[in-house]
Every structure is written in structure tokens, then in C-alpha cells.
Design a protein around this motif. Structure first.
Motif, PDB file in Angstrom:
ATOM      1  N   PHE A  34       0.828  -1.214   0.000  1.00 42.17           N
ATOM      2  CA  PHE A  34       0.000   0.000   0.000  1.00 42.17           C
ATOM      3  C   PHE A  34       0.862   1.264   0.000  1.00 42.17           C
ATOM      4  O   PHE A  34       0.710   2.141  -0.837  1.00 42.17           O
ATOM      5  CB  PHE A  34      -0.916  -0.024   1.228  1.00 42.17           C
ATOM      6  CG  PHE A  34      -1.949   1.061   1.264  1.00 42.17           C
ATOM      7  CD1 PHE A  34      -3.188   0.885   0.676  1.00 42.17           C
ATOM      8  CD2 PHE A  34      -1.694   2.270   1.909  1.00 42.17           C
ATOM      9  CE1 PHE A  34      -4.157   1.881   0.717  1.00 42.17           C
ATOM     10  CE2 PHE A  34      -2.654   3.278   1.953  1.00 42.17           C
ATOM     11  CZ  PHE A  34      -3.886   3.077   1.356  1.00 42.17           C
ATOM     12  N   LYS A  89       2.120   1.512  -3.701  1.00 35.02           N
ATOM     13  CA  LYS A  89       0.897   2.270  -3.958  1.00 35.02           C
ATOM     14  C   LYS A  89      -0.010   1.569  -4.958  1.00 35.02           C
ATOM     15  O   LYS A  89      -0.513   2.177  -5.905  1.00 35.02           O
ATOM     16  CB  LYS A  89       1.226   3.693  -4.417  1.00 35.02           C
ATOM     17  CG  LYS A  89       1.970   4.487  -3.344  1.00 35.02           C
ATOM     18  CD  LYS A  89       2.082   5.948  -3.733  1.00 35.02           C
ATOM     19  CE  LYS A  89       2.951   6.734  -2.761  1.00 35.02           C
ATOM     20  NZ  LYS A  89       2.411   6.752  -1.386  1.00 35.02           N
ATOM     21  N   LYS A 129      -3.107  -1.718  -5.441  1.00 33.57           N
ATOM     22  CA  LYS A 129      -4.082  -2.558  -4.758  1.00 33.57           C
ATOM     23  C   LYS A 129      -3.997  -3.974  -5.313  1.00 33.57           C
ATOM     24  O   LYS A 129      -3.297  -4.232  -6.291  1.00 33.57           O
ATOM     25  CB  LYS A 129      -5.492  -1.998  -4.977  1.00 33.57           C
ATOM     26  CG  LYS A 129      -5.675  -0.644  -4.302  1.00 33.57           C
ATOM     27  CD  LYS A 129      -6.975   0.011  -4.682  1.00 33.57           C
ATOM     28  CE  LYS A 129      -8.120  -0.474  -3.820  1.00 33.57           C
ATOM     29  NZ  LYS A 129      -9.318   0.377  -4.007  1.00 33.57           N
ATOM     30  N   PHE A 142      -7.317   2.502   6.507  1.00 35.40           N
ATOM     31  CA  PHE A 142      -7.109   2.290   5.074  1.00 35.40           C
ATOM     32  C   PHE A 142      -7.275   0.848   4.619  1.00 35.40           C
ATOM     33  O   PHE A 142      -7.807   0.591   3.553  1.00 35.40           O
ATOM     34  CB  PHE A 142      -5.735   2.823   4.644  1.00 35.40           C
ATOM     35  CG  PHE A 142      -5.601   4.313   4.767  1.00 35.40           C
ATOM     36  CD1 PHE A 142      -6.687   5.146   4.536  1.00 35.40           C
ATOM     37  CD2 PHE A 142      -4.388   4.883   5.125  1.00 35.40           C
ATOM     38  CE1 PHE A 142      -6.568   6.527   4.648  1.00 35.40           C
ATOM     39  CE2 PHE A 142      -4.267   6.266   5.246  1.00 35.40           C
ATOM     40  CZ  PHE A 142      -5.353   7.091   5.007  1.00 35.40           C
ATOM     41  N   ASP A 157     -11.957   1.156   0.462  1.00 39.92           N
ATOM     42  CA  ASP A 157     -11.583   1.008  -0.950  1.00 39.92           C
ATOM     43  C   ASP A 157     -10.749   2.186  -1.470  1.00 39.92           C
ATOM     44  O   ASP A 157     -10.733   2.440  -2.669  1.00 39.92           O
ATOM     45  CB  ASP A 157     -12.850   0.850  -1.804  1.00 39.92           C
ATOM     46  CG  ASP A 157     -13.750   2.081  -1.746  1.00 39.92           C
ATOM     47  OD1 ASP A 157     -13.587   2.892  -0.803  1.00 39.92           O
ATOM     48  OD2 ASP A 157     -14.619   2.238  -2.623  1.00 39.92           O
ATOM     49  N   ILE A 158     -10.060   2.861  -0.580  1.00 47.56           N
ATOM     50  CA  ILE A 158      -9.281   4.020  -1.035  1.00 47.56           C
ATOM     51  C   ILE A 158      -8.114   3.567  -1.909  1.00 47.56           C
ATOM     52  O   ILE A 158      -7.561   2.478  -1.718  1.00 47.56           O
ATOM     53  CB  ILE A 158      -8.789   4.852   0.173  1.00 47.56           C
ATOM     54  CG1 ILE A 158      -8.335   6.233  -0.290  1.00 47.56           C
ATOM     55  CG2 ILE A 158      -7.676   4.120   0.946  1.00 47.56           C
ATOM     56  CD1 ILE A 158      -8.341   7.272   0.788  1.00 47.56           C
ATOM     57  N   GLU A 159      -7.766   4.380  -2.901  1.00 52.41           N
ATOM     58  CA  GLU A 159      -6.625   4.075  -3.771  1.00 52.41           C
ATOM     59  C   GLU A 159      -5.351   4.508  -3.044  1.00 52.41           C
ATOM     60  O   GLU A 159      -5.252   5.652  -2.591  1.00 52.41           O
ATOM     61  CB  GLU A 159      -6.742   4.854  -5.087  1.00 52.41           C
ATOM     62  CG  GLU A 159      -7.892   4.428  -5.981  1.00 52.41           C
ATOM     63  CD  GLU A 159      -7.675   3.047  -6.604  1.00 52.41           C
ATOM     64  OE1 GLU A 159      -6.497   2.639  -6.762  1.00 52.41           O
ATOM     65  OE2 GLU A 159      -8.679   2.376  -6.896  1.00 52.41           O
TER      66      GLU A 159
END
Lengths: 401, 279
Positions: free
Chosen positions: A39, A43, A45, B94, B98-100
Motif C-alpha cells: 500500500f 501504492k 491494490k 485504510f 476502498d481508497i486508492e
């Protein structure tokens, strides 16, 4: 699946540090990864989010003593050895076993020479569970505690370690050696095996506690199927069983012991004694034989014939027990019922403990970051819903992985 | 300024979460229209995060088009240390939503050039179009973020040496060993927070009651940096009963009389812009 893809398992309870916690499990390239680093550093997902519908995720089971199954006996394969071993390793997936040590009982020298080089250590996958190395149970055992082993092939260390080398041929694929520590010359043999990172397990033995403690000082760290094929506990000389509470072994060393929790080979009360006196060392093993997964009737184990009557395996025509036909998942459930232990403990006894005993807990037997992504989906009663190796679904009860 | 007085700290958590939910949803964020949120850490906002996670899981709010800027971070504390604010934000918020990741901003207390890190942070905020809603908590000494007593009320993001009181208060998180408490932090300035379009400050517990009194009943004073928000056009203080203990009865009664108006702010059917017209 390419190695860079990240899977995120959500809506699950994962076994980590002895607790079932609400946590996501992240996997990339067959390895469990730390999502915090992904994360903040990368950065990015996950590429794939998998809803586990509230199930338990446990590390995959590790069986360090299994003689065969599904009609195949590792000690009695004449041809197509690789193929038959593959067959067992694939069939084990259904029972949640992701790693195992194929076990060879006391056998003629030619069997060791023929079979040992053909059962190679190898990584698991869709084709079957990981083979961690062979567990050679004998032939250096005490004839008075032979159990179901054929007495004519039992040996002594006549020329010490050299006898062992000549018997097995190669140690390349060997992971665990079960031997009787009271045999003359065993001190040196244990030290040598220890130096080669091969685990020594004491068993099939008439050893008293002192013999056991000496073996531990020499490098042994396992006891083979506790209570079975050893002197019964006696209060003036507790024998190998006494190692569980010995204070005459190195302080930083954990003694591990395999125990068969099939409800037959170890009395429920004996299981509880072992569990309550030395839980940290408890390893669930199946000691499963060729008939595991087969129906009642006559079958072969080593050079002997055995018979299954009422879900129990005996040497033909006798009442001598010769191995279990309970599967690993059954052993886990039965152990939990019998001892009243937590789910977490029952699972760790089949995962973390065997991995720690073999010195591989950095990669196997846990769901820690950096470990191999070998794990199981289980329901609340610890029934296996699916089995995963290196992040790949290799068995499932439902249609989709 | 509005002061919303609620019964308990859990009411504060819920009210704040509802307000964030409503602000985000009324904003209708999208790929070309990000909602920019300033975020605090600590025990006071913890309940708000928990409630927001519930709302997210229930499908009431998405953070897909939300950008966040955290207030502060310790200097030279490993990011995975349980007291780091990265650790806090990841574990308490976080990882559940669903935060980027690219939309999350937290000051890097391990940056090689801390001054540059702070200046870049200001630029990032500006690039994001400024902060729509900055949420904050305060310390018992009235500090907001790590703007300790005596901080300039026009300060920007910078390296700040922590006050002895703060070190002592934080020692309990570092094995009661004050030498292990980081003595510096990176923090947004009072001016940085003042630039936000709206500021919501959460205050709970009796130990914060004197700070709340200093914040709203006395004049603007850099020894109680949160008092600067008296001069912000849209400030919301959300507190529990305990935090009002040092306030005048008159003050409490005045704001409680307005509570019906304030509660409209979180009602679903009334657009936020409409309820905001009335101060």
C-alpha cells in the motif's frame, strides 16, 4: 497466474500468532506478503479480491509421518515409484495436507536403495502436496518394540554411521530418521545426522529416560508416535515419555512428539496427558497406511499383510495395531474434541509445530509474511473447504476456487 | 463557529462519521472531482474511523474518489512501528476501505530531507485543490496536529520539536521510556489547516475540557493553537458532555439550544450547502 498478480483474501479469519483474527490475507507469487508495504511503497491494490465468506484460513497441514494411502504403500512399491508417490500427494490435498514426509518402515536394504532416491523433495502444486523429504522409520530400532515392522530387517549400527549410510544408500532425500537411542553407536549417528540437518526422532525403543535425554543432547528433537512402540510410563523411570517434562535437556530446546489422534492408537486420556503436560511440542501425525482412503479388507504394509476391521488396521490374524487410517483433517477434529483445546491449538499442532520441529517455520506452517502461501479454507468445525498451494487453489469442495 | 455537544464519546464518533459520510456523498466525488479530506490519528478519532468502516462495508460510502492528507507523523520512527501514524492509519482505516493507495498522503518522517518533504506536502495539497474537510483532535494543551503551544498561527507544514508535556504524555506508548519517544515530528501548520474549506475538531473527555474552554471562550492565542479556528469561516467543534466541564453554563446552554439546527447537518435529506447557510 503470473507472479506479479496480487490476491487479497477478504472476509476471513486467519490463524496468525496463535489467534484466529479478522484479517485479510495477501498473496503474490506464491508467497504471503505484507499488504502495508504494498500500500505505502508500491501504492497499488490487489488484482484479485476473493471473498472467503467468513471461513477460517489456516496454514496447510503438514504430516511428518505417513506410510502411504489410497492403496499405495511407500515401503512396498515395486514399480512406477514416482507416479505412485504423485498419486498419494495429489490425493492428500483433499484432506488439507499441503506438505508431508513419506515414511518408510523397516525394510530390506534393496528397498531403501531403490525407493529413497526416487522419492525426491519437491515443491507442491496442482500435482500434489510438497514432499519435504522422506521419514525413514527404522531399520535401526529395538526388536522388542518392533510394532508392525518386520523383525528380520531390523539392524544395529554395527559400523556406526557407516552402516546407516550403507543401508539407506543416499541421505539426499531423507528428512527424518526414527531410531532407538539405546542402540550401541547411536550417539555418534545422532550427532552425524544432526550435522547434516536431518532430524532425529527417537522411537520403536526400549530406552529409559536417560537414554532419551542423551539423544536430545546429541541432537534428537522428536519422539515418534508418543506412547506407541516405547516403554509405558513408569513413575520411577518414565522412559521416553518422560522427555515431555524433563528438565535435564537444553533449556532453549523444544522436544516435539508425533501423536496419532485417530481415537485408537492413543487413548483419549493419554492424548490429554500429552496435551496438558507439553502442548508446545505436540505434533499431530496420521501414521496413515496404504489403506487410508480405502475400504475394509486385506492390504499390504511393508513386507507384511494387514487387515482392516471396523475402521481399524491390524496385522492379519492378530490384534496388533499397525497404523492409522484416519486422515489428517479427521485427526485435527478428533484431537480438538478429545482434548477440548482451542481451534487455534488444534490447527497449530498440525501446522506450526511440525514446521518448527523441522526448522522450516519461516516458510511453512504459518501465515506469516514471507511464508509460502500454502493454506486451507475451513468451516467452523474445521472441515476442509479448499486447499491452496503457493496461492493456487488445488482442491475445493465447491465448483469454483 | 459551531459547537455540537453530545452525550458521550461514542456519540461524537458517530456524529463525526455521519458528517464525513454526508459531506462525501453530497460532494458526489468522481474521477475528475476528488473529495479531499484531512485526517487525524489518536484515540479521539478512532471511533469515527470504526464507524466509517461500517458505513463503507454497508455500501453507504465509497472512498474511491477521496484523497487524504494526514496531519502529522513522527520523525525517524520506523513506519511499521505500532506508534507510527502510518501504522495507525493502515490498521485502523485504510486497509478496511476502498481508497486508492496513490490518493493517500502521510508525511514521511524518515525522508532524507525533511524540509523538502514538508514543502512537497504543501504542494501536494495545493495540487489536490486544497482540503475540503480537515478533521482534527486536540491535545490537553490545546495543540492541533503537532502545533505545540507557541506555534505560529500562520505556520505551514514543517519539522517541529515536541514539547516536554507531549513527550511525557506519549511515553506510555513507548514502554514508559521517555528516551524512546520521538522528539520531533512533521506536522501541517495551523495555517495549513486554516486553508481548509471546513474544519471539524473532535474533543472528548474531562482531560480536554480546559483546552476546549481555551479554544472557544478565550481569545485567539498561540499558546492554545486550536483557538486560531475561531477565525475560520467554517469550524465545527464536536464534543461530549465531559469536555464541557470547564465551559460557562451560558456557553453550553447557548449551543445546546442550537442543537436542533446543528443536527440538520447530518440529516440525509437536507443538502449540506443548505444547512450550512445558517450559522
Amino acid at each position: 497466474m503470473t507472479s506479479s498478480k496480487i490476491q487479497q483474501f477478504t472476509n476471513c479469519k486467519i490463524l496468525r500468532n496463535g489467534h484466529l483474527i479478522d484479517e485479510h490475507l495477501w498473496v503474490r507469487g506464491g508467497t504471503i506478503i505484507d499488504p502495508e508495504k504494498v500500500f505505502f511503497d508500491e501504492k497499488i491494490k490487489a488484482n484479485l479480491v476473493i471473498d472467503c465468506k467468513g471461513c477460517i484460513i489456516s496454514p496447510g497441514f503438514i504430516d511428518i509421518q505417513i506410510n502411504g494411502g489410497f492403496g499405495i504403500d511407500f515401503s512396498n512399491i515395486l514399480d512406477n515409484i514416482e507416479e505412485r508417490v504423485d498419486c498419494v500427494s495429489k490425493s492428500l490435498l483433499k484432506y488439507g495436507v499441503t506438505s508431508f514426509c513419506p515414511t518408510i518402515v523397516t525394510s530390506p536394504v534393496q528397498v531403501y536403495q531403490n525407493v529413497l532416491k526416487r522419492i525426491k523433495k519437491r515443491r507442491g502444486g496442482a500435482k500434489g502436496a510438497t514432499i519435504l523429504g522422506v521419514h525413514v522409520e527404522g531399520p535401526f530400532i529395538n526388536i522388542d518394540k518392533k510394532g508392525a515392522h518386520p523383525p528380520e530387517y531390523i539392524k544395529n549400527f554395527d559400523s556406526g554411521f557407516q552402516t546407516l549410510l550403507e543401508t539407506y544408500g543416499s541421505l539426499e532425500n531423507v528428512n527424518i530418521v526414527t531410531l532407538a537411542p539405546e542402540l550401541h553407536g547411536s550417539d555418534e549417528v545422532i550427532k552425524q545426522l544432526n550435522a547434516l540437518q536431518i532430524r532425529v526422532s527417537v522411537g520403536h525403543s526400549m530406552a529409559n529416560l536417560k537414554d532419551g535425554e542423551k539423544a536430545v543432547f546429541n541432537g534428537a528433537n522428536l519422539i515418534t508416535h508418543l506412547f506407541n512402540a516405547m516403554l509405558p510410563f513408569h513413575h520411577r523411570d518414565p522412559g521416553l515419555v518422560g522427555l515431555l517434562t524433563s528438565n535435564n535437556i537444553p533449556k532453549d530446546k523444544t522436544i516435539y512428539f508425533g501423536i496419532i489422534s485417530d481415537g485408537i492408537h492413543t487413548h483419549p486420556s493419554a492424548l490429554r496427558i500429552a496435551y496438558r503436560t507439553h502442548p508446545d511440542g505436540l505434533i499431530l501425525i496420521t501414521d496413515g497406511i496404504s489403506a487410508m482412503g480405502l475400504e475394509e479388507g486385506k492390504h499390504n504394509i511393508g513386507q507384511l499383510s494387514i487387515e482392516i476391521r471396523n475402521g481399524t488396521a491390524f496385522i492379519v490374524g492378530t490384534n496388533t495395531l499397525c497404523g492409522s487410517i484416519a486422515t489428517m483433517d479427521q485427526c485435527v477434529r478428533l484431537f480438538r474434541e478429545t482434548t477440548g483445546c482451542s481451534k487455534e491449538f488444534a490447527l497449530e499442532a498440525a501446522t506450526l509445530h511440525p514446521a518448527a520441529a523441522l526448522g522450516i517455520s519461516a516458510v511453512k506452517g504459518t501465515l506469516n509474511f514471507g511464508g509460502d502461501a500454502d493454506f486451507l479454507f475451513l468451516d467452523e468445525d474445521l472441515n476442509v473447504l479448499s486447499t491452496w498451494i503457493a496461492g493456487e487453489c488445488v482442491y475445493t469442495t465447491s465448483n469454483k476456487c | 463557529m459551531r459547537l455540537v455537544i453530545l452525550d458521550t464519546s461514542s456519540c461524537v464518533a458517530e456524529w463525526a462519521a455521519k458528517y464525513v459520510l454526508k459531506r462525501i456523498n453530497d460532494f458526489k466525488p468522481g474521477p475528475n472531482n476528488y473529495f479531499v479530506l484531512g485526517l487525524p490519528t489518536g484515540s479521539t478519532p478512532y471511533g469515527m474511523y470504526q464507524t466509517l468502516i461500517e458505513y463503507y462495508k454497508a455500501g453507504k460510502v465509497s472512498f474511491k474518489y477521496v484523497k487524504t492528507f494526514n496531519m502529522d507523523e513522527y520523525v525517524s520512527l520506523p513506519r511499521d512501528h505500532p506508534e507510527s501514524y502510518h501504522f495507525y492509519m493502515w490498521n485502523n482505516f485504510f486497509k478496511h476501505i476502498d481508497i486508492e493507495p496513490k490518493n493517500v498522503h502521510i508525511l514521511n518522517g524518515n525522508a532524507s530531507d525533511l524540509v523538502e518533504e514538508c514543502n512537497n506536502y504543501e504542494n501536494e495539497i495545493a495540487k489536490a485543490g486544497g482540503i475540503e474537510l480537515f478533521i482534527g483532535g486536540i491535545g490537553p494543551d490545546g495543540h492541533i496536529a503537532f502545533n505545540e503551544p507557541g506555534s505560529s498561527l500562520v505556520s505551514r507544514t514543517r519539522v517541529k520539536t515536541l514539547a516536554q508535556d507531549t513527550l511525557e504524555a506519549n511515553a506510555r506508548f513507548f514502554g514508559n521510556d521517555i528516551s524512546k519517544v520521538p522528539h520531533q515530528a512533521l506536522t501541517v501548520g495551523v495555517g495549513t489547516v486554516m486553508d481548509a474549506k471546513e474544519v471539524m475538531i473532535l474533543i472528548t473527555g474531562t482531560h480536554k475540557s480546559f483546552a476546549l474552554y481555551k479554544a472557544i471562550e478565550e481569545g485567539v492565542n498561540h499558546m492554545w493553537t486550536v483557538s486560531a479556528f475561531q477565525q475560520h469561516p467554517h469550524t465545527l467543534f464536536i464534543c461530549d458532555e465531559d469536555a464541557t466541564l470547564e465551559l460557562k453554563v451560558k456557553t453550553v446552554k447557548y449551543f445546546k439550544a442550537l442543537s436542533a439546527v446543528h443536527h440538520k447537518l447530518i440529516e440525509d435529506e437536507i443538502p449540506i450547502e443548505q444547512s450550512r447557510i445558517i450559522h
